[in-house]
Motif scaffolding. Structure first.
Motif, PDB file in Angstrom:
ATOM      1  N   TRP A 120      52.637 107.262  25.605  1.00 59.89           N
ATOM      2  CA  TRP A 120      53.542 106.549  26.504  1.00 59.89           C
ATOM      3  C   TRP A 120      54.400 105.594  25.684  1.00 59.89           C
ATOM      4  O   TRP A 120      54.059 105.228  24.563  1.00 59.89           O
ATOM      5  CB  TRP A 120      52.762 105.786  27.587  1.00 59.89           C
ATOM      6  CG  TRP A 120      51.943 104.638  27.091  1.00 59.89           C
ATOM      7  CD1 TRP A 120      52.299 103.319  26.990  1.00 59.89           C
ATOM      8  CD2 TRP A 120      50.588 104.700  26.596  1.00 59.89           C
ATOM      9  NE1 TRP A 120      51.283 102.568  26.473  1.00 59.89           N
ATOM     10  CE2 TRP A 120      50.212 103.374  26.226  1.00 59.89           C
ATOM     11  CE3 TRP A 120      49.668 105.738  26.451  1.00 59.89           C
ATOM     12  CZ2 TRP A 120      48.959 103.088  25.713  1.00 59.89           C
ATOM     13  CZ3 TRP A 120      48.416 105.445  25.925  1.00 59.89           C
ATOM     14  CH2 TRP A 120      48.079 104.137  25.572  1.00 59.89           C
ATOM     15  N   VAL A 121      55.541 105.210  26.250  1.00 54.84           N
ATOM     16  CA  VAL A 121      56.483 104.325  25.583  1.00 54.84           C
ATOM     17  C   VAL A 121      56.096 102.884  25.870  1.00 54.84           C
ATOM     18  O   VAL A 121      55.948 102.486  27.035  1.00 54.84           O
ATOM     19  CB  VAL A 121      57.926 104.592  26.035  1.00 54.84           C
ATOM     20  CG1 VAL A 121      58.890 103.633  25.331  1.00 54.84           C
ATOM     21  CG2 VAL A 121      58.313 106.036  25.746  1.00 54.84           C
ATOM     22  N   VAL A 122      55.914 102.108  24.811  1.00 52.22           N
ATOM     23  CA  VAL A 122      55.582 100.687  24.951  1.00 52.22           C
ATOM     24  C   VAL A 122      56.880  99.903  25.048  1.00 52.22           C
ATOM     25  O   VAL A 122      57.732  99.959  24.162  1.00 52.22           O
ATOM     26  CB  VAL A 122      54.743 100.197  23.755  1.00 52.22           C
ATOM     27  CG1 VAL A 122      54.464  98.710  23.883  1.00 52.22           C
ATOM     28  CG2 VAL A 122      53.445 100.979  23.664  1.00 52.22           C
ATOM     29  N   LYS A 123      57.032  99.178  26.133  1.00 52.78           N
ATOM     30  CA  LYS A 123      58.207  98.348  26.376  1.00 52.78           C
ATOM     31  C   LYS A 123      57.798  97.205  27.290  1.00 52.78           C
ATOM     32  O   LYS A 123      56.707  97.244  27.885  1.00 52.78           O
ATOM     33  CB  LYS A 123      59.328  99.180  27.017  1.00 52.78           C
ATOM     34  CG  LYS A 123      58.906  99.902  28.279  1.00 52.78           C
ATOM     35  CD  LYS A 123      59.993 100.841  28.772  1.00 52.78           C
ATOM     36  CE  LYS A 123      59.531 101.622  30.006  1.00 52.78           C
ATOM     37  NZ  LYS A 123      60.580 102.561  30.471  1.00 52.78           N
ATOM     38  N   PRO A 124      58.595  96.177  27.424  1.00 50.04           N
ATOM     39  CA  PRO A 124      58.208  95.068  28.297  1.00 50.04           C
ATOM     40  C   PRO A 124      58.022  95.541  29.733  1.00 50.04           C
ATOM     41  O   PRO A 124      58.913  96.176  30.310  1.00 50.04           O
ATOM     42  CB  PRO A 124      59.394  94.092  28.176  1.00 50.04           C
ATOM     43  CG  PRO A 124      60.020  94.425  26.866  1.00 50.04           C
ATOM     44  CD  PRO A 124      59.854  95.913  26.709  1.00 50.04           C
ATOM     45  N   ILE A 143      56.118 104.403  20.626  1.00 51.99           N
ATOM     46  CA  ILE A 143      55.243 105.290  21.390  1.00 51.99           C
ATOM     47  C   ILE A 143      53.806 105.008  20.986  1.00 51.99           C
ATOM     48  O   ILE A 143      53.478 105.013  19.798  1.00 51.99           O
ATOM     49  CB  ILE A 143      55.594 106.767  21.153  1.00 51.99           C
ATOM     50  CG1 ILE A 143      57.033 107.036  21.586  1.00 51.99           C
ATOM     51  CG2 ILE A 143      54.633 107.678  21.905  1.00 51.99           C
ATOM     52  CD1 ILE A 143      57.510 108.437  21.266  1.00 51.99           C
ATOM     53  N   GLU A 144      52.967 104.763  21.970  1.00 55.13           N
ATOM     54  CA  GLU A 144      51.553 104.517  21.710  1.00 55.13           C
ATOM     55  C   GLU A 144      50.765 105.821  21.887  1.00 55.13           C
ATOM     56  O   GLU A 144      51.009 106.602  22.812  1.00 55.13           O
ATOM     57  CB  GLU A 144      51.007 103.459  22.664  1.00 55.13           C
ATOM     58  CG  GLU A 144      49.546 103.096  22.438  1.00 55.13           C
ATOM     59  CD  GLU A 144      49.347 102.287  21.164  1.00 55.13           C
ATOM     60  OE1 GLU A 144      48.209 102.285  20.649  1.00 55.13           O
ATOM     61  OE2 GLU A 144      50.310 101.637  20.697  1.00 55.13           O
ATOM     62  N   LEU A 145      49.830 106.049  20.977  1.00 49.93           N
ATOM     63  CA  LEU A 145      48.977 107.229  21.008  1.00 49.93           C
ATOM     64  C   LEU A 145      47.570 106.815  21.394  1.00 49.93           C
ATOM     65  O   LEU A 145      46.981 105.917  20.772  1.00 49.93           O
ATOM     66  CB  LEU A 145      48.966 107.921  19.638  1.00 49.93           C
ATOM     67  CG  LEU A 145      47.833 108.913  19.355  1.00 49.93           C
ATOM     68  CD1 LEU A 145      47.891 110.087  20.322  1.00 49.93           C
ATOM     69  CD2 LEU A 145      47.901 109.397  17.916  1.00 49.93           C
TER      70      LEU A 145
END
Length: 266
Positions: A120-124, A143-145
């Motif tokens: 998933w994409v890490v963003k605020p 992107i977090e794995l």
């Protein structure tokens, strides 16, 4: 008129000596070193290319609903704050409905690339009662794995999730199924309380018994899961309650987070 007589040189006068001839010797060792320089450069370049190929991992593809926060050549894939790959290319899918992100992974990440892995994409964002991803305001999204539960089959094509999972795979505990007539104010990520301690969270829900009831999936972390047995009671701990008694009006609530997201207690 006769020619003048020849005058012989004085016997004591020496004849002029011939000029010395210099001998030239080529320094062959110097020329051999000049040819060695490009050979050494070629060897070093070949070794660097071989080392790069050995370290390079597989090329994977992840599809997302949008490419918000991602940039080719800059966004990374991370696991526990360790770089695991770099985004190479971002393009639309053939049906123009999703975004296809091509990523060159590190070789060390190859054992983590199974069909149960999540990206998933890490963003605020504000999710599950907490604010996360604020560091991406300066560094940019990544992107977090999250590796899947072993065993899993190797995979190179993935479908990314839009929100981070509430439960991390390395947490120990026990999931429980709670049946209720209605969901109420319970939501994804709602806390689970035991004696006013937050000991778990709600993972989701589904409709059961032909839409007659709701099944809530709750997770209780260890060691608090050992306190759940056949006679345990779960109730909705959302919101606040007012009680009028001998001591006057009393306000009771589990936590501010439960007030916003809802909660379950046992």
């Amino acid at each position: 008129m006769s020619d003048p007589p020849a005058i012989d040189p004085p016997p004591n006068e020496a004849r002029p000596a011939s000029h010395p001839v210099a001998s030239v010797h080529a320094h062959r060792w110097y020329h051999s070193w000049i040819w060695a320089i490009p050979m050494v450069t070629l060897l070093i370049g070949g070794w660097l290319a071989w080392d790069t190929l050995v370290r390079r991992g597989p090329l994977i593809t992840i599809s997302f609903q949008s490419a918000e926060g991602l940039q080719a050549g800059q966004s990374h894939v991370r696991h526990k704050d360790v770089d695991m790959g770099l985004v190479q290319r971002i393009a639309l899918s053939k049906d123009l409905q999703r975004v296809m992100v091509s990523i060159r992974m590190e070789r060390a990440a190859e054992p983590l690339l199974t069909d149960t892995a999540k990206f998933w994409v890490v963003k605020p964002r504000f999710f599950a009662g907490s604010i996360s991803g604020l560091e991406t305001l300066l560094s940019g999204g990544y992107i977090e794995l999250l590796p899947g539960v072993p065993p899993g089959a190797p995979a190179h094509d993935f479908k990314g999730i839009e929100d981070p999972p509430v439960l991390q795979s390395d947490e120990t505990g026990t999931p429980f199924l709670l049946h209720a007539p209605r969901i109420g104010s319970i939501s994804l990520g709602s806390p689970v309380f035991y004696r006013d301690l937050e000991v778990g969270e709600v993972l989701g829900w589904d409709i059961a018994d032909m839409a007659d009831s709701i099944t809530i999936h709750a997770f209780v972390r260890a060691p608090f899961d050992r306190y759940v047995h056949d006679g345990s009671l779960f109730w909705n701990a959302s919101g606040a309650s007012l009680q009028l008694g001998p001591k006057g009006v009393q306000l009771q609530l589990e936590s501010l987070r439960a007030l916003v997201l809802g909660g379950v207690a046992f």
